[in-house]
Write a protein that holds these residues in place. Sequence first.
Motif, PDB file in Angstrom:
ATOM      1  N   GLY A   1       0.788  -1.221   0.000  1.00 41.00           N
ATOM      2  CA  GLY A   1       0.000   0.000   0.000  1.00 41.00           C
ATOM      3  C   GLY A   1       0.821   1.272   0.000  1.00 41.00           C
ATOM      4  O   GLY A   1       0.313   2.339   0.369  1.00 41.00           O
ATOM      5  N   VAL A   2       2.079   1.199  -0.400  1.00 35.34           N
ATOM      6  CA  VAL A   2       2.943   2.383  -0.432  1.00 35.34           C
ATOM      7  C   VAL A   2       2.525   3.300  -1.587  1.00 35.34           C
ATOM      8  O   VAL A   2       2.305   2.840  -2.707  1.00 35.34           O
ATOM      9  CB  VAL A   2       4.418   1.966  -0.600  1.00 35.34           C
ATOM     10  CG1 VAL A   2       5.312   3.192  -0.769  1.00 35.34           C
ATOM     11  CG2 VAL A   2       4.865   1.140   0.598  1.00 35.34           C
ATOM     12  N   ASP A   3       2.418   4.583  -1.314  1.00 34.48           N
ATOM     13  CA  ASP A   3       2.092   5.570  -2.340  1.00 34.48           C
ATOM     14  C   ASP A   3       3.388   6.074  -2.952  1.00 34.48           C
ATOM     15  O   ASP A   3       4.141   6.810  -2.318  1.00 34.48           O
ATOM     16  CB  ASP A   3       1.289   6.721  -1.722  1.00 34.48           C
ATOM     17  CG  ASP A   3       0.861   7.742  -2.761  1.00 34.48           C
ATOM     18  OD1 ASP A   3       0.924   7.423  -3.968  1.00 34.48           O
ATOM     19  OD2 ASP A   3       0.472   8.863  -2.376  1.00 34.48           O
ATOM     20  N   VAL A   4       3.665   5.685  -4.172  1.00 29.56           N
ATOM     21  CA  VAL A   4       4.879   6.126  -4.870  1.00 29.56           C
ATOM     22  C   VAL A   4       4.545   7.406  -5.629  1.00 29.56           C
ATOM     23  O   VAL A   4       3.774   7.366  -6.598  1.00 29.56           O
ATOM     24  CB  VAL A   4       5.387   5.038  -5.841  1.00 29.56           C
ATOM     25  CG1 VAL A   4       6.665   5.496  -6.524  1.00 29.56           C
ATOM     26  CG2 VAL A   4       5.612   3.720  -5.104  1.00 29.56           C
ATOM     27  N   PRO A   5       5.072   8.568  -5.213  1.00 33.64           N
ATOM     28  CA  PRO A   5       4.708   9.843  -5.832  1.00 33.64           C
ATOM     29  C   PRO A   5       4.909   9.834  -7.339  1.00 33.64           C
ATOM     30  O   PRO A   5       5.955   9.423  -7.848  1.00 33.64           O
ATOM     31  CB  PRO A   5       5.660  10.844  -5.155  1.00 33.64           C
ATOM     32  CG  PRO A   5       6.003  10.203  -3.850  1.00 33.64           C
ATOM     33  CD  PRO A   5       6.061   8.734  -4.130  1.00 33.64           C
ATOM     34  N   GLY A   6       3.883  10.283  -8.056  1.00 31.58           N
ATOM     35  CA  GLY A   6       3.979  10.388  -9.502  1.00 31.58           C
ATOM     36  C   GLY A   6       3.602   9.118 -10.242  1.00 31.58           C
ATOM     37  O   GLY A   6       3.632   9.089 -11.472  1.00 31.58           O
ATOM     38  N   TYR A   7       3.234   8.069  -9.508  1.00 35.44           N
ATOM     39  CA  TYR A   7       2.901   6.796 -10.156  1.00 35.44           C
ATOM     40  C   TYR A   7       1.601   6.247  -9.595  1.00 35.44           C
ATOM     41  O   TYR A   7       1.154   6.626  -8.511  1.00 35.44           O
ATOM     42  CB  TYR A   7       4.029   5.782  -9.946  1.00 35.44           C
ATOM     43  CG  TYR A   7       5.305   6.165 -10.677  1.00 35.44           C
ATOM     44  CD1 TYR A   7       5.559   5.696 -11.955  1.00 35.44           C
ATOM     45  CD2 TYR A   7       6.235   7.020 -10.083  1.00 35.44           C
ATOM     46  CE1 TYR A   7       6.719   6.052 -12.636  1.00 35.44           C
ATOM     47  CE2 TYR A   7       7.388   7.389 -10.754  1.00 35.44           C
ATOM     48  CZ  TYR A   7       7.623   6.901 -12.031  1.00 35.44           C
ATOM     49  OH  TYR A   7       8.762   7.268 -12.695  1.00 35.44           O
ATOM     50  N   LYS A   8       0.986   5.335 -10.328  1.00 40.06           N
ATOM     51  CA  LYS A   8      -0.265   4.716  -9.908  1.00 40.06           C
ATOM     52  C   LYS A   8      -0.279   3.269 -10.381  1.00 40.06           C
ATOM     53  O   LYS A   8       0.456   2.877 -11.284  1.00 40.06           O
ATOM     54  CB  LYS A   8      -1.454   5.464 -10.512  1.00 40.06           C
ATOM     55  CG  LYS A   8      -1.474   5.417 -12.042  1.00 40.06           C
ATOM     56  CD  LYS A   8      -2.630   6.201 -12.635  1.00 40.06           C
ATOM     57  CE  LYS A   8      -2.585   6.157 -14.164  1.00 40.06           C
ATOM     58  NZ  LYS A   8      -3.692   6.924 -14.778  1.00 40.06           N
ATOM     59  N   LEU A   9      -1.118   2.476  -9.763  1.00 35.38           N
ATOM     60  CA  LEU A   9      -1.301   1.093 -10.184  1.00 35.38           C
ATOM     61  C   LEU A   9      -2.412   1.015 -11.226  1.00 35.38           C
ATOM     62  O   LEU A   9      -3.462   1.640 -11.055  1.00 35.38           O
ATOM     63  CB  LEU A   9      -1.687   0.215  -8.991  1.00 35.38           C
ATOM     64  CG  LEU A   9      -0.586  -0.123  -7.987  1.00 35.38           C
ATOM     65  CD1 LEU A   9      -1.209  -0.784  -6.765  1.00 35.38           C
ATOM     66  CD2 LEU A   9       0.468  -1.031  -8.606  1.00 35.38           C
ATOM     67  N   VAL A  10      -2.163   0.294 -12.306  1.00 30.76           N
ATOM     68  CA  VAL A  10      -3.181   0.074 -13.324  1.00 30.76           C
ATOM     69  C   VAL A  10      -3.203  -1.406 -13.672  1.00 30.76           C
ATOM     70  O   VAL A  10      -2.266  -2.147 -13.373  1.00 30.76           O
ATOM     71  CB  VAL A  10      -2.908   0.893 -14.609  1.00 30.76           C
ATOM     72  CG1 VAL A  10      -2.932   2.375 -14.320  1.00 30.76           C
ATOM     73  CG2 VAL A  10      -1.581   0.479 -15.246  1.00 30.76           C
ATOM     74  N   GLN A  11      -4.288  -1.835 -14.287  1.00 27.92           N
ATOM     75  CA  GLN A  11      -4.384  -3.211 -14.739  1.00 27.92           C
ATOM     76  C   GLN A  11      -3.467  -3.392 -15.951  1.00 27.92           C
ATOM     77  O   GLN A  11      -3.460  -2.559 -16.867  1.00 27.92           O
ATOM     78  CB  GLN A  11      -5.821  -3.540 -15.123  1.00 27.92           C
ATOM     79  CG  GLN A  11      -6.132  -5.020 -15.145  1.00 27.92           C
ATOM     80  CD  GLN A  11      -6.129  -5.641 -13.764  1.00 27.92           C
ATOM     81  OE1 GLN A  11      -6.519  -4.997 -12.795  1.00 27.92           O
ATOM     82  NE2 GLN A  11      -5.677  -6.873 -13.671  1.00 27.92           N
ATOM     83  N   LYS A  12      -2.702  -4.459 -15.979  1.00 27.10           N
ATOM     84  CA  LYS A  12      -1.837  -4.726 -17.133  1.00 27.10           C
ATOM     85  C   LYS A  12      -2.696  -4.976 -18.368  1.00 27.10           C
ATOM     86  O   LYS A  12      -3.796  -5.512 -18.283  1.00 27.10           O
ATOM     87  CB  LYS A  12      -0.953  -5.950 -16.879  1.00 27.10           C
ATOM     88  CG  LYS A  12       0.236  -5.691 -15.978  1.00 27.10           C
ATOM     89  CD  LYS A  12       1.115  -6.931 -15.930  1.00 27.10           C
ATOM     90  CE  LYS A  12       2.365  -6.687 -15.095  1.00 27.10           C
ATOM     91  NZ  LYS A  12       3.228  -7.902 -15.054  1.00 27.10           N
ATOM     92  N   ARG A  13      -2.168  -4.590 -19.504  1.00 29.39           N
ATOM     93  CA  ARG A  13      -2.868  -4.853 -20.754  1.00 29.39           C
ATOM     94  C   ARG A  13      -2.906  -6.351 -21.019  1.00 29.39           C
ATOM     95  O   ARG A  13      -1.904  -7.043 -20.841  1.00 29.39           O
ATOM     96  CB  ARG A  13      -2.190  -4.138 -21.915  1.00 29.39           C
ATOM     97  CG  ARG A  13      -2.295  -2.609 -21.838  1.00 29.39           C
ATOM     98  CD  ARG A  13      -1.700  -1.951 -23.066  1.00 29.39           C
ATOM     99  NE  ARG A  13      -1.916  -0.509 -23.059  1.00 29.39           N
ATOM    100  CZ  ARG A  13      -1.078   0.373 -22.528  1.00 29.39           C
ATOM    101  NH1 ARG A  13       0.040  -0.064 -21.959  1.00 29.39           N
ATOM    102  NH2 ARG A  13      -1.336   1.654 -22.547  1.00 29.39           N
ATOM    103  N   SER A  14      -4.055  -6.843 -21.425  1.00 24.83           N
ATOM    104  CA  SER A  14      -4.182  -8.264 -21.747  1.00 24.83           C
ATOM    105  C   SER A  14      -5.250  -8.444 -22.811  1.00 24.83           C
ATOM    106  O   SER A  14      -6.168  -7.627 -22.938  1.00 24.83           O
ATOM    107  CB  SER A  14      -4.529  -9.073 -20.494  1.00 24.83           C
ATOM    108  OG  SER A  14      -5.758  -8.624 -19.951  1.00 24.83           O
ATOM    109  N   ASN A  15      -5.106  -9.476 -23.590  1.00 27.68           N
ATOM    110  CA  ASN A  15      -6.063  -9.770 -24.651  1.00 27.68           C
ATOM    111  C   ASN A  15      -7.204 -10.624 -24.121  1.00 27.68           C
ATOM    112  O   ASN A  15      -7.004 -11.501 -23.279  1.00 27.68           O
ATOM    113  CB  ASN A  15      -5.367 -10.523 -25.794  1.00 27.68           C
ATOM    114  CG  ASN A  15      -4.310  -9.680 -26.466  1.00 27.68           C
ATOM    115  OD1 ASN A  15      -4.483  -8.475 -26.621  1.00 27.68           O
ATOM    116  ND2 ASN A  15      -3.220 -10.306 -26.868  1.00 27.68           N
ATOM    117  N   ARG A  16      -8.399 -10.354 -24.606  1.00 23.98           N
ATOM    118  CA  ARG A  16      -9.532 -11.190 -24.261  1.00 23.98           C
ATOM    119  C   ARG A  16      -9.420 -12.516 -25.007  1.00 23.98           C
ATOM    120  O   ARG A  16      -8.840 -12.586 -26.095  1.00 23.98           O
ATOM    121  CB  ARG A  16     -10.836 -10.484 -24.617  1.00 23.98           C
ATOM    122  CG  ARG A  16     -11.076  -9.210 -23.811  1.00 23.98           C
ATOM    123  CD  ARG A  16     -12.363  -8.535 -24.244  1.00 23.98           C
ATOM    124  NE  ARG A  16     -12.327  -8.203 -25.671  1.00 23.98           N
ATOM    125  CZ  ARG A  16     -13.410  -7.951 -26.404  1.00 23.98           C
ATOM    126  NH1 ARG A  16     -14.609  -8.018 -25.852  1.00 23.98           N
ATOM    127  NH2 ARG A  16     -13.296  -7.658 -27.670  1.00 23.98           N
TER     128      ARG A  16
END
Length: 375
Positions: free
Chosen positions: A280-295
């Motif tokens: 749960g560390v907040d890294v300034p300037g960055y965010k967590l996103v879902q990795k790109r993946s194919n359906r």
Amino acid sequence: WMNCPGSNALIEHAPPEQPSKYAAEGTAAHWVGEQKILAATGHRNRVPLVGMKCPENGYSVDPDMLRYGAGYRDYCLGLAEGNPVHVEVRVDLSFIHPTMFGTNDFGTYLPSTKHLHAVDLKYGKGEEVDAEDNPQGAFYLIGLAKKLGVWDELEYASFHIYQPRISDTPSVWTITRAELHAWAERFRLAAIAACQPDAPRVASVDACRWCRAKAICPENRAFATQQALAVQAARDHGLYGMTPEQLAADYDLMREAKKWIEQRLTALHVYATQQANEMGVDVPGYKLVQKRSNRRWIDPTDAIALFRMFGHADEVIFEEQTIKSPAQLEKLIAKSDVASYITTDDNGVELVPMSDKRPAVAAKSRLASLFKVGE
């Protein structure tokens, strides 16, 4: 540890290794090779087939694994010349130091020539590995010689690296008994040095590359930063008008700096993502996103039946003997009719700059589970 004795202690404080698809693929390829050798020598009747799951990690066997596995089997059995074979056996080097052990892919001893062979299957295709003067090879040969009781008997010992996706010709290193015994002494001294409380850390591309502690290592950070500053200074050099010597020097600098910077960047990326997602560390300037993946289709057979039911011909549904992707077919019928036939794999999360267009996702922090209400 031989290149960086201090890494031994630092690794204890490093984050756990993250599984990778390359490691899973390699594990499955080793299992295929093992099964093929055991089947050929009458020790097991199970022969791997395409689509069969590796029992160690569930990775699916593909045609390439079978083909390369057959070549690996033939090469190993050719070395054995009908003598006993030893596949995926644990080797014990505790006579050198209590912490030393390993698993050798394949080994065989030829009493007629007093020649010991150890083979290491490397399924990766990113970088060719040389057997010559390879500490891993000496390690396996020592352990195998002790296990087979030929430590004081053998005349020659050969280490083979079988890397079929890179080279058709295995790399081979052959040494004498005296040279193998000398390696044992080198390992003994290196193990002692690595277990000292004040063991020094020595940064180098080779030592740091596979080290789990590189993301938290001050020496790694200092050397990578030094390389980055050298690159920044070199940016002032114009390409045109450079002497051949200057060109060579800059080229060498950039090649070496690229290795260091890419290595450091990868380590930071993995560590920062881990800290953000699991702690749960907040890294300034960055965010967590879902990795790109194919359906993908949940069950291609059901999806094929669906589109046939709506009257679409096979030449529309199939592409080179397989069903087309959801993105290619879903426009043919209402999305509400096809939605339940489609799933999207979860490839995990990654940390990216805020400028990335993907929406941020919540971290799967472990902190909440560590401090449960009422406990």
